[in-house]
Design a protein around this motif. Structure first.
Motif, short mmCIF file in Angstrom:
data_model
loop_
_atom_site.label_atom_id
_atom_site.label_comp_id
_atom_site.label_asym_id
_atom_site.label_seq_id
_atom_site.Cartn_x
_atom_site.Cartn_y
_atom_site.Cartn_z
N THR A 82 39.93 18.25 9.62
CA THR A 82 40.15 19.24 7.74
C THR A 82 40.63 18.37 7.24
N SER A 83 40.78 19.19 5.73
CA SER A 83 41.51 18.44 4.25
C SER A 83 42.77 18.22 4.44
N SER A 141 40.37 12.87 5.66
CA SER A 141 40.16 13.14 4.34
C SER A 141 40.65 12.91 2.87
N GLU A 196 39.06 27.13 7.47
CA GLU A 196 40.09 26.26 8.14
C GLU A 196 39.66 24.75 7.66
N SER A 197 38.91 24.42 6.36
CA SER A 197 38.93 23.72 5.82
C SER A 197 38.77 21.82 6.17
N TRP A 198 37.36 22.21 7.02
CA TRP A 198 37.23 21.45 7.06
C TRP A 198 36.62 20.09 6.44
N THR A 199 36.24 19.44 6.30
CA THR A 199 35.90 18.00 5.20
C THR A 199 34.39 16.78 5.96
N TRP A 215 32.17 17.10 9.77
CA TRP A 215 32.53 17.10 11.11
C TRP A 215 31.93 16.29 12.31
#
Ligand SMILES: Cc1cc2nc3c(=O)[nH]c(=O)nc-3n(C[C@H](O)[C@H](O)[C@H](O)COP(=O)(O)OP(=O)(O)OC[C@H]3O[C@@H](n4cnc5c(N)ncnc54)[C@H](O)[C@@H]3O)c2cc1C
Ligand SMILES: C=CC1=C(C)c2cc3[nH]c(cc4nc(cc5[nH]c(cc1n2)c(C)c5CCC(=O)O)C(CCC(=O)O)=C4C)c(C)c3C=C
Length: 477
Positions: A88-89, A94, A223-226, A228
């Protein structure tokens, strides 16, 4: 009429093309031909018995944008949600990315503070370059190198350091040779549409492809993933695609099926394999590297072969290292090295920071990957056919020692020489693509070009190219 389609190459691009084709009732048979003993191409994960996973190719995929959503939709269809490792961010991997300049690590500026203040290695606040950029007139060239474009619009310091590093960390390539139009289309399009990169980013600069997000893609955005990855490594993705394709009727997947020659006549294609066998197909989707396709096309298609051959690619030496304990002086995704600092070492990824789940079970370890060579491979190591593994390992350990002050020796290592692994979209790439596709259309060739050689090298781009190739043949899926 139902068609027999041959998909050449079982990398992630070829598997994606098959996945999308297999949803269409208009295809009677799909045959995937992979030359090596496994599918997945550059998606390759070393899985040790003690649970440790080391990536020998891509280690993270971006969830954002249409192409990112498209990949997550596929991940969801394959039932891989429980295998995901999202970052996540707010994760340090990140937030912290470093540049190694003049013998020191510098955190890349981020957030408002990072733009407003002078942050080394840069000599003035980035906001100054950004404000100036707004009033710089539009370029007149049809294409420009990434370095020239960014120098002109944002100044030479950002071009020499940040953009030089970016090109090494995505293309393992030289920003002075790479095309801005083909390598970073959003930058080129922003200038074309709005006269400014900044305005283009703020206001948008054209409608890209539309992809309806799955529940998973919506979750990634919420969920603001940057980035995966997957619990058993990126190789899980081609493995799941292959498993799913093997369960479908009308799909044949062949390993050790190296394409040797393509012949075409009014009845379609004849595909000759290395083992002396051949098969017929109505249509061919090639996801082979451009130069590999060039060498199997019939002599009559020499013009096309020459264009394909002009798409160069570079070699990368990739060294996975495992150290006992926590040995890093900083925490983040990794660092990139500008070509002026050390041309041969592209950068180091601190794998155990973003993906500690890939560490061996029991006891603290640090996993690093040193990436070397790229456009500077030959000048650094000489011929890739002659270089010794030990030379590459020594150079990688030395880089970790000098960049990160790590004096201990790795307890485990793995050296991989990835020959011609990243295509280089040099200046004028867009024109070459236009000519090739025009040739195919003018000669009514039942051939579609997909994969990393053409319209983007990221895992997302390549998966999307497989989908576009399938849809070009059977319509929207
Ligand atoms: C070191 C490295 C790090 C990377 N990191 C990232 C990252 O972090 N994130 C990201 O998004 N992307 C990353 N990428 C890019 C991405 O992994 C690749 O661009 C992508 O996997 C290419 O997929 P492809 O299917 O187009 O080609 P390939 O993977 O090259 O597949 C082509 C297939 O064709 C087969 N083949 C070749 N010749 C023949 C023949 N004559 N007959 C039959 N089969 C043949 C090959 O064996 C291969 O399996 C990275 C790439 C590398 C090399
Ligand atoms: C910080 C260290 C990094 C090194 C060293 C590095 C080497 C390297 N990367 C590629 C190819 C790709 N990398 C991509 C994404 C990506 N890479 C890094 C960092 C390093 N890469 C990050 C942080 C990211 C995520 C992108 C981001 O969030 O900014 C991609 C995909 C790009 C995309 O558009 O999605 C590719 C392709 C190579 C070939 C390489 C060295 C050999």
């Amino acid at each position: 009429m139902q068609k027999v389609v041959a998909v050449l190459g079982g990398g992630i691009g070829g598997l994606s093309a098959c996945h999308h084709l297999s949803k269409s009732p208009n295809v009677s048979k799909i045959v995937l031909l992979e030359g090596s003993g496994r599918c997945g191409g550059w998606l390759s994960s070393v899985r040790r018995d003690d649970g440790a996973v080391f990536e020998q190719g891509p280690r993270g995929v971006r969830p954002g944008g249409a192409v990112g959503r498209n990949t997550l939709n596929m991940v969801s269809e394959l039932g891989l949600e429980s295998e995901l490792l999202p970052i996540t961010s707010d994760h340090l991997a990140s937030q912290n990315r470093f540049l190694y300049v003049k013998g020191q690590l510098h955190k890349m500026p981020s957030g408002l503070g990072g733009v407003l203040r002078t942050i080394p290695p840069f000599s003035r606040p980035i906001i100054q370059s950004v404000l100036k950029e707004l009033v710089i007139s539009k370029g007149t060239e049809e294409d420009e190198s990434v370095h020239a474009f960014v120098s002109r619009r944002l100044g030479s310091e950002l071009a020499d350091i940040a953009i030089d590093c970016l090109c090494r960390g995505v293309f393992a390539g030289d920003s002075r040779q790479l095309s801005v139009r083909s390598c970073f289309p959003p930058l080129y399009e922003a200038e074309q549409a709005r006269g400014s990169i900044v305005l283009g980013m703020l206001m948008g600069s054209g409608a890209g492809p539309k992809v309806v997000p799955s529940g998973l893609a919506k979750r990634a955005s919420k969920e603001s993933w940057t980035q995966w990855s997957l619990k058993r490594g990126m190789q899980t993705l081609p493995e799941a695609l292959e498993d799913s394709l093997r369960r479908r009727n009308g799909v044949e997947l062949h390993h050790h099926a190296k394409v040797k020659r393509l012949n075409v006549d009014s009845t379609g294609w004849e595909i000759k394999l290395d083992d002396g066998t051949s098969l017929k197909a109505d249509h061919v989707i090639s996801t082979l590297p451009a130069s590999a396709l060039a060498s199997v096309l019939p002599p009559a298609a020499q013009t096309l072969s020459e264009q394909l051959r002009s798409i160069a690619s570079v070699n990368v030496a990739l060294v996975n290292l495992e150290y006992e304990g926590f040995i890093l002086p900083v925490t983040g995704f990794g660092h990139l090295v500008p070509s002026t600092e050390d041309a041969g070492v592209l950068g180091v990824v601190y794998d155990s920071v973003p993906f500690p789940e890939h560490n061996r079970s029991g006891g603290a370890t640090t996993r690093l990957t040193v990436m070397m060579g790229g456009a500077w491979f030959e000048q650094t190591f000489g011929s890739p056919d002659l270089v010794m593994e030990q030379t590459l390992l020594d150079r990688a350990v030395q880089a970790v020692n000098s960049h990160l002050s790590v004096t201990s020796q790795p307890v485990w290592s793995c050296v991989a020489l990835l020959k011609n692994c990243i295509p280089q979209y040099h200046l004028g790439h867009w024109k070459r693509l236009e000519k090739m596709r025009q040739y195919i259309s003018n000669h009514n060739l039942a051939l579609t070009l997909a994969g990393a050689s053409y319209d983007g090298v990221s895992v997302n781009d390549v998966i999307f190219s497989g989908r576009t190739a399938a849809e070009g043949l059977v319509g929207k899926i």
